[in-house]
Design a protein around this motif. Structure first.
Motif, short mmCIF file in Angstrom:
data_model
loop_
_atom_site.label_atom_id
_atom_site.label_comp_id
_atom_site.label_asym_id
_atom_site.label_seq_id
_atom_site.Cartn_x
_atom_site.Cartn_y
_atom_site.Cartn_z
N LEU A 80 23.39 67.05 18.12
CA LEU A 80 22.27 67.68 18.83
C LEU A 80 20.90 67.32 18.26
CD1 LEU A 80 23.81 71.22 19.40
CD2 LEU A 80 24.04 69.14 20.78
N GLN A 81 20.85 66.74 17.07
CA GLN A 81 19.57 66.34 16.48
C GLN A 81 19.16 64.93 16.92
OE1 GLN A 81 19.79 65.88 12.17
NE2 GLN A 81 21.96 65.40 12.32
N TYR A 82 20.13 64.17 17.45
CA TYR A 82 19.87 62.78 17.78
C TYR A 82 19.46 62.61 19.25
CZ TYR A 82 22.19 61.98 13.33
OH TYR A 82 22.51 62.00 12.01
N HIS A 83 18.85 61.48 19.55
CA HIS A 83 18.34 61.25 20.91
C HIS A 83 19.44 61.33 21.95
CE1 HIS A 83 19.93 57.09 21.35
NE2 HIS A 83 19.81 57.08 20.03
N TYR A 84 20.65 60.87 21.62
CA TYR A 84 21.74 60.88 22.61
C TYR A 84 22.30 62.29 22.82
CZ TYR A 84 24.52 60.53 18.31
OH TYR A 84 25.05 60.74 17.05
N GLY A 85 21.93 63.24 21.95
CA GLY A 85 22.39 64.61 22.11
C GLY A 85 21.28 65.56 22.54
N ALA A 86 20.20 65.00 23.10
CA ALA A 86 19.08 65.85 23.53
C ALA A 86 19.52 66.80 24.63
CB ALA A 86 17.93 64.98 24.03
N ALA A 87 19.14 68.06 24.50
CA ALA A 87 19.53 69.08 25.48
C ALA A 87 18.88 68.81 26.83
CB ALA A 87 19.12 70.47 24.98
N ALA A 88 19.60 69.12 27.90
CA ALA A 88 19.07 68.98 29.26
C ALA A 88 18.24 70.20 29.60
CB ALA A 88 20.22 68.82 30.25
N SER A 89 17.22 69.99 30.39
CA SER A 89 16.35 71.08 30.83
C SER A 89 15.84 70.77 32.23
CB SER A 89 15.17 71.26 29.87
OG SER A 89 14.20 72.16 30.41
N ALA A 90 15.62 71.82 33.02
CA ALA A 90 15.02 71.62 34.34
C ALA A 90 13.59 71.12 34.21
CB ALA A 90 15.06 72.92 35.13
N LEU A 91 12.99 71.26 33.02
CA LEU A 91 11.68 70.68 32.72
C LEU A 91 11.83 69.79 31.49
CD1 LEU A 91 9.25 73.66 33.38
CD2 LEU A 91 9.26 71.45 34.58
N ASP A 146 9.70 63.08 28.37
CA ASP A 146 9.86 62.00 27.40
C ASP A 146 11.26 62.02 26.77
OD1 ASP A 146 7.35 60.76 27.71
OD2 ASP A 146 6.40 62.31 26.50
N ASP A 147 12.26 62.21 27.64
CA ASP A 147 13.66 62.20 27.24
C ASP A 147 14.01 63.30 26.23
OD1 ASP A 147 13.60 59.97 28.83
OD2 ASP A 147 13.82 58.54 27.20
N ASN A 148 13.10 64.28 26.11
CA ASN A 148 13.30 65.45 25.24
C ASN A 148 13.48 65.08 23.77
OD1 ASN A 148 13.08 66.90 27.57
ND2 ASN A 148 15.28 67.29 27.81
N VAL A 149 12.79 64.03 23.36
CA VAL A 149 12.83 63.62 21.96
C VAL A 149 11.41 63.31 21.48
CG1 VAL A 149 15.16 62.64 22.15
CG2 VAL A 149 13.18 61.15 22.40
N ILE A 150 11.23 63.37 20.15
CA ILE A 150 10.02 62.88 19.50
C ILE A 150 10.40 61.60 18.77
CG2 ILE A 150 8.12 63.37 17.92
CD1 ILE A 150 8.27 65.25 20.32
N ARG A 151 9.69 60.51 19.06
CA ARG A 151 9.97 59.23 18.41
C ARG A 151 8.97 59.02 17.28
NH1 ARG A 151 11.52 58.68 23.67
NH2 ARG A 151 13.53 57.64 24.00
N TYR A 152 9.50 58.91 16.08
CA TYR A 152 8.65 58.78 14.90
C TYR A 152 8.63 57.33 14.42
CZ TYR A 152 8.51 63.86 14.52
OH TYR A 152 8.30 65.19 14.76
N ALA A 179 14.33 58.77 16.40
CA ALA A 179 14.11 59.64 17.56
C ALA A 179 14.84 60.95 17.33
CB ALA A 179 14.60 58.97 18.84
N VAL A 180 14.10 62.05 17.31
CA VAL A 180 14.65 63.37 17.00
C VAL A 180 14.62 64.23 18.27
CG1 VAL A 180 14.54 65.37 15.49
CG2 VAL A 180 13.73 63.13 14.67
N ALA A 181 15.76 64.79 18.62
CA ALA A 181 15.83 65.63 19.82
C ALA A 181 15.09 66.94 19.59
CB ALA A 181 17.30 65.91 20.16
N MET A 182 14.40 67.40 20.64
CA MET A 182 13.65 68.66 20.58
C MET A 182 14.55 69.83 20.91
SD MET A 182 10.47 68.53 19.69
CE MET A 182 9.79 70.02 20.42
N PRO A 183 14.43 70.95 20.15
CA PRO A 183 15.29 72.10 20.42
C PRO A 183 14.91 72.87 21.69
CG PRO A 183 13.78 72.59 18.63
CD PRO A 183 13.60 71.14 18.95
N ASP A 184 13.65 72.78 22.14
CA ASP A 184 13.19 73.51 23.32
C ASP A 184 12.36 72.57 24.18
OD1 ASP A 184 12.22 75.23 25.23
OD2 ASP A 184 11.51 76.76 23.82
N PRO A 185 13.02 71.78 25.04
CA PRO A 185 12.28 70.79 25.84
C PRO A 185 11.22 71.41 26.74
CG PRO A 185 14.65 70.34 25.90
CD PRO A 185 14.48 71.68 25.25
N ALA A 186 11.50 72.58 27.34
CA ALA A 186 10.52 73.19 28.24
C ALA A 186 9.25 73.59 27.50
CB ALA A 186 11.13 74.40 28.94
#
Length: 509
Positions: free
Chosen positions: A177-188, A191-197, A264-271
């Motif tokens: 869940l921390q990685y880009h491929y495990g980013a949570a889905a959201s209706a909003l 940017d693929d729900n990740v922060i790219r550092y 690329a780190v997945a965001m916990p709250d994409p909305a």
């Protein structure tokens, strides 16, 4: 073990089976023996292969464990993209609405909160804007400005309640869940729900490394435990616990490293990220926002329901067409988009309004499989991305799906969205200088100890082949697993005048 003994123990049973079988004799150029030798290699003794090769006219050329359940990894994306095309059409677009209690007054002021109501559009992303993060929300910001809004005397509220259930797919592992491929889905999603550092070494040995994140956000906190070294660094690692906003970076980079590293780190709250970025872009556009930003999920909306029919829709924007979303889903194996497609179809399910949207999407998939004359009991998926470790399919079902879609009214959209060998997507760096290059179109699949490849291929005599290969429980490197699959594809591409292979050929050392 003696190499000659191994070779003979494989070839002799194959030859005996051929001589005893009533099936047609194999053409000397048939890849059957080579495939059997490949899957019988010693490092696959404890692994499970599932293979099926079929003519475009439905005649089976080769099969091995084709009815056995195996983990498909990202081959699951074949099902959700086919489902979405069939149910929604290539021209389908996803609408995002902006609501308020009143329209902007003559001075352009909106009194109260502005609510952005999302319905699962994944195209608010730099991926659809040539990598430009500043353009991810441009269509929405321009629509709000065009409606006459100049000031919002309230909050920006990101309402992601359109989908019921967790944004995390069923069967996903928490460490993904921390990685880009495990980013949570959201209706909003944004940017693929990740922060790219982008990480660079400090200016001097001993300094911490420096970080630049895109999009820039204040919603996470970096705990920087990195160091700049005089010699080769150890590389950069990170950890973010599920639901946590702290990102722990560690490791080192050489002071001479000019390229740096990217993570690329997945965001916990994409909305929440969506609301934050929207406020930022509105302010840049010259629109004042007096309030803060916040997000609302489906559970919170159950407690505080809103009747949007009684509110004013200030504006709305539509996504890019579904055909473009599917292209980026399959070419790049984008798990977030695949999960959002399953949820999008699930939102159309009306038989049980209390079912979570993911389960509703799987119900729609079951109906689609029956329509396609595919046994739904051979497709036990749990998510759209293929990240679930519990999803199972058969090679039979994969080939049946590919054949159905080859004859579907939207076949061109589906097939052309698959990666083309040695050209693009996840097959860009595979099959160069082979007969599969610019020929094979297939979907890849990778999980720990899992590799899969399923698609379409034309052999040396012009025969159109449909195939599926899944390799499970193989304790080799990802590169070695891919090489095993690729060698079989090249055998098929080089083959001519294929006939059915006797099913009683079993090669085992």
């Amino acid at each position: 073990m003696n190499r000659l003994f191994v070779f003979c123990s494989i070839i002799i049973p194959v030859a005996q089976a051929l001589s005893q079988s009533s099936a047609p004799l194999l053409n000397p150029s048939s890849p059957a023996v080579g495939i059997k030798m490949q899957i019988a290699e010693h490092h696959f003794l404890q692994s499970i292969w599932g293979l099926k090769v079929q003519h475009g006219d439905s005649n089976t050329i080769f099969e091995h464990n084709a009815a056995n359940f195996l983990k498909p990894a990202s081959n699951a994306k074949l099902y959700v993209t086919a489902l979405a095309l069939d149910q929604l059409s290539p021209d389908y677009r996803i609408r995002t609405s902006v609501y308020a209690n009143t329209k902007a007054d003559s001075s352009g002021i909106v009194a109260g909160d502005v609510i952005v109501y999302g319905r699962g559009d994944p195209t608010f992303s730099q991926r659809f804007n040539y990598g430009a993060y500043a353009r991810s929300l441009k269509s929405l910001v321009d629509a709000i400005a065009a409606s006459g809004v100049k000031r919002i005397n309230g909050d920006i509220v990101a309402d992601e309640s359109f989908f019921r259930g967790s944004g995390i797919g069923s069967g996903w592992k928490w460490e993904d869940l921390q990685y880009h491929y495990g980013a949570a889905a959201s209706a909003l999603s944004i940017d693929d729900n990740v922060i790219r550092y982008t990480i660079k070494p400090g200016s001097r040995v001993g300094d911490p490394c420096t970080f630049v994140g895109q999009p820039e956000t204040a919603l996470v906190r970096i705990i920087n435990r990195t160091r700049t070294t005089s010699s080769d660094g150890s590389g950069i690692r990170f950890y973010r616990a599920p639901g946590d906003t702290n990102i722990y970076f560690s490791g080192s980079l050489s002071v001479q490293n000019t390229k740096g590293a990217t993570e690329a780190v997945a965001m916990p709250d994409p909305a929440a990220l969506f609301a934050e970025q929207l406020k930022k872009r509105l302010v840049e556009k010259g629109i004042t926002v007096s309030g803060r930003t916040r997000s609302v999920n489906w559970l919170e909306r159950q407690d505080r329901p809103v009747d949007y029919s009684q509110m004013v829709e200030i504006c709305s924007v539509n996504s890019r067409p579904l055909s473009e979303i599917i292209n980026k889903t399959l070419k790049n194996s984008q798990g977030l988009y695949a999960q959002l497609l399953l949820l999008q179809v699930g939102s159309k399910y009306t038989e049980n309004p209390h079912l979570n949207t993911e389960k509703a999407g799987l119900k729609m998939l079951e109906s689609f499989l029956i329509q396609a004359n595919i046994n739904p009991e051979e497709v036990l998926l749990e998510d759209g991305a293929g990240l679930s470790r519990d999803g199972l399919v058969t090679a039979n079902a994969n080939v049946a799906l590919l054949k159905y879609m080859a004859e579907h009214k939207y076949s061109n959209t589906f097939i052309n969205s698959l990666p083309l060998a040695a050209v693009d997507g996840t097959l860009m760096s595979r099959f160069a200088n082979t007969s599969a290059a610019k020929n094979l179109r297939a979907k890849t699949g990778t999980l720990p100890k899992v590799a899969a490849l399923s698609g379409y291929l034309t052999n040396a005599s012009g025969e159109r082949l449909i195939f599926s290969m899944m390799l499970n429980n193989c304790n080799q490197s990802e590169m070695e697993n891919k090489a095993a699959l690729d060698s079989i594809v090249v055998m098929l591409a080089n083959s001519t005048n294929l006939v059915q292979i006797p099913t009683n050929i079993i090669a085992s050392p």
